[in-house]
Design a protein around this motif. Structure first.
Motif, short mmCIF file in Angstrom:
data_model
loop_
_atom_site.label_atom_id
_atom_site.label_comp_id
_atom_site.label_asym_id
_atom_site.label_seq_id
_atom_site.Cartn_x
_atom_site.Cartn_y
_atom_site.Cartn_z
N ALA A 6 0.87 -1.07 0.00
CA ALA A 6 -0.17 0.11 0.06
C ALA A 6 0.92 1.33 0.17
N GLY A 7 2.31 1.21 -0.19
CA GLY A 7 3.02 2.40 -0.02
C GLY A 7 4.00 2.24 1.14
N LYS A 8 5.05 3.06 1.18
CA LYS A 8 5.79 3.09 2.37
C LYS A 8 6.07 4.41 2.64
N SER A 9 5.86 4.81 3.94
CA SER A 9 6.21 6.11 4.67
C SER A 9 7.58 6.16 5.12
N VAL A 10 7.99 4.98 5.44
CA VAL A 10 9.43 4.73 5.81
C VAL A 10 9.98 3.54 5.08
N TRP A 11 11.31 3.85 4.50
CA TRP A 11 11.72 2.90 3.79
C TRP A 11 13.21 2.75 3.94
N GLU A 12 13.93 1.59 3.38
CA GLU A 12 15.37 1.57 3.36
C GLU A 12 15.97 2.19 2.10
N LEU A 13 16.79 3.03 2.11
CA LEU A 13 17.52 3.75 1.17
C LEU A 13 19.07 2.92 0.94
N GLY A 14 19.53 2.30 0.04
CA GLY A 14 20.79 1.63 -0.01
C GLY A 14 21.30 1.64 -1.34
N GLY A 15 22.67 0.96 -1.08
CA GLY A 15 23.40 0.75 -2.53
C GLY A 15 24.67 0.46 -2.09
N VAL A 16 25.52 0.04 -3.31
CA VAL A 16 26.82 -0.50 -2.98
C VAL A 16 27.85 0.49 -3.91
N PHE A 17 28.84 0.82 -3.20
CA PHE A 17 29.62 2.08 -3.77
C PHE A 17 31.14 1.54 -3.67
N ARG A 18 31.68 1.94 -4.73
CA ARG A 18 33.47 1.82 -4.92
C ARG A 18 34.05 2.89 -4.45
N LYS A 19 35.14 2.56 -3.69
CA LYS A 19 36.00 3.81 -3.29
C LYS A 19 37.03 3.96 -4.51
#
Length: 280
Positions: free
Chosen positions: A266-279
């Motif tokens: 039904a939708g998210k008011s709070v969620w997890e934002l994420g990703g993978v990053f290279r230095k």
């Protein structure tokens, strides 16, 4: 669980690690943790889905860093209790000699981790505060296992929101990132909301349980990773980071939490934002 506990393990107040364990279908939790999970689900009904999406993201992110990028050593910050698809299990599936250091402030994580890893010479658990990166980096057990001349995967899965602003989570993160060499990777997820009221409600629910940080805005998390090279598709809802319908499934949720499964549809008011990053 046993009725006999080390004196430093508090069983009369909930912990983030044990609440999360309950949501993953684990058994290393107590009545106080189970009640807290139910109360938080009432505040933010989609949170059970969000937590489980984050665990699935962990598998895909670690798999990418180990299999596609060939990294053979990992530091898992705020690792929590052992549950489905732990970092060492995923990493060592693709890099059998991978070294993993789990870091958590909860003493029960150390107790359970030591039992789980008794026969795994390439994996250790240390008790430390992820806000104090200097202390972690100086730990002799970590230094014995991690070679900072070689690429490292540093993992912050759903933990930086546990640090309040006065703990300066960005500085704690970047002290780790400044220590690892070029070609290393960061995998990160963080609770966010564009709805200030919804984010504040969940933050207040967590603060009622004990020390915590806050749900942040997506722009704040983007600032944490500025200067790193994002792996496609970049910083996104973790459910959208290279979804894989064939990845291993999680354990079933406990029956009391079943009414909250699927609420994110039904939708998210709070969620997890994420990703993978290279230095670079």
């Amino acid at each position: 669980m046993s009725d006999e506990f080390p004196v430093e393990i508090k069983t009369d107040q909930p912990t983030v690690a044990r609440i999360y364990d309950y949501g993953m279908g684990g058994k290393d939790n107590y009545a106080v943790d189970r009640q807290a999970a139910l109360e938080l689900s009432k505040i933010t009904p989609e949170m059970l889905d969000v937590a489980r999406e984050n665990r699935r993201f962990l598998y895909r992110a670690v798999r990418h860093i180990a299999r596609e990028s060939g990294v053979r050593q990992f530091i898992d910050m705020g690792s929590g209790l052992p549950t489905a698809h732990n970092v060492h299990q995923v990493a060592q599936q693709f890099q059998p000699d991978a070294s993993v250091v789990y870091v958590d402030i909860d003493p029960i994580v150390l107790a359970h981790g030591r039992a789980l890893l008794a026969d795994n010479d390439n994996t250790i658990v240390i008790t430390a505060d992820m806000a104090d990166s200097a202390d972690i980096l100086a730990n002799p057990d970590l230094r014995d296992l991690i070679d900072f001349e070689q690429p490292v995967g540093v993992l912050y899965f759903s933990v930086l929101h546990c640090l309040p602003d006065d703990a300066d989570p960005k500085s704690a993160l970047w002290l780790m990132l400044d220590t690892i060499p070029s070609g290393s990777f960061l995998a990160l997820s963080h609770l966010v909301s564009e709805d200030v009221a919804a984010g504040d409600a969940f933050t207040e629910g967590m603060l009622a349980l004990g020390p915590w940080g806050r749900v942040r805005r997506p722009s704040e998390v983007a600032d944490f990773v500025a200067g790193l090279e994002p792996v496609e598709p970049g910083l996104v809802d973790v459910a959208d980071w290279r979804p894989d319908p064939d990845q291993p499934e999680l354990d079933p949720v406990p029956p009391p939490l079943e009414p909250y499964l699927g609420r994110s549809a039904a939708g998210k008011s709070v969620w997890e934002l994420g990703g993978v990053f290279r230095k670079p």
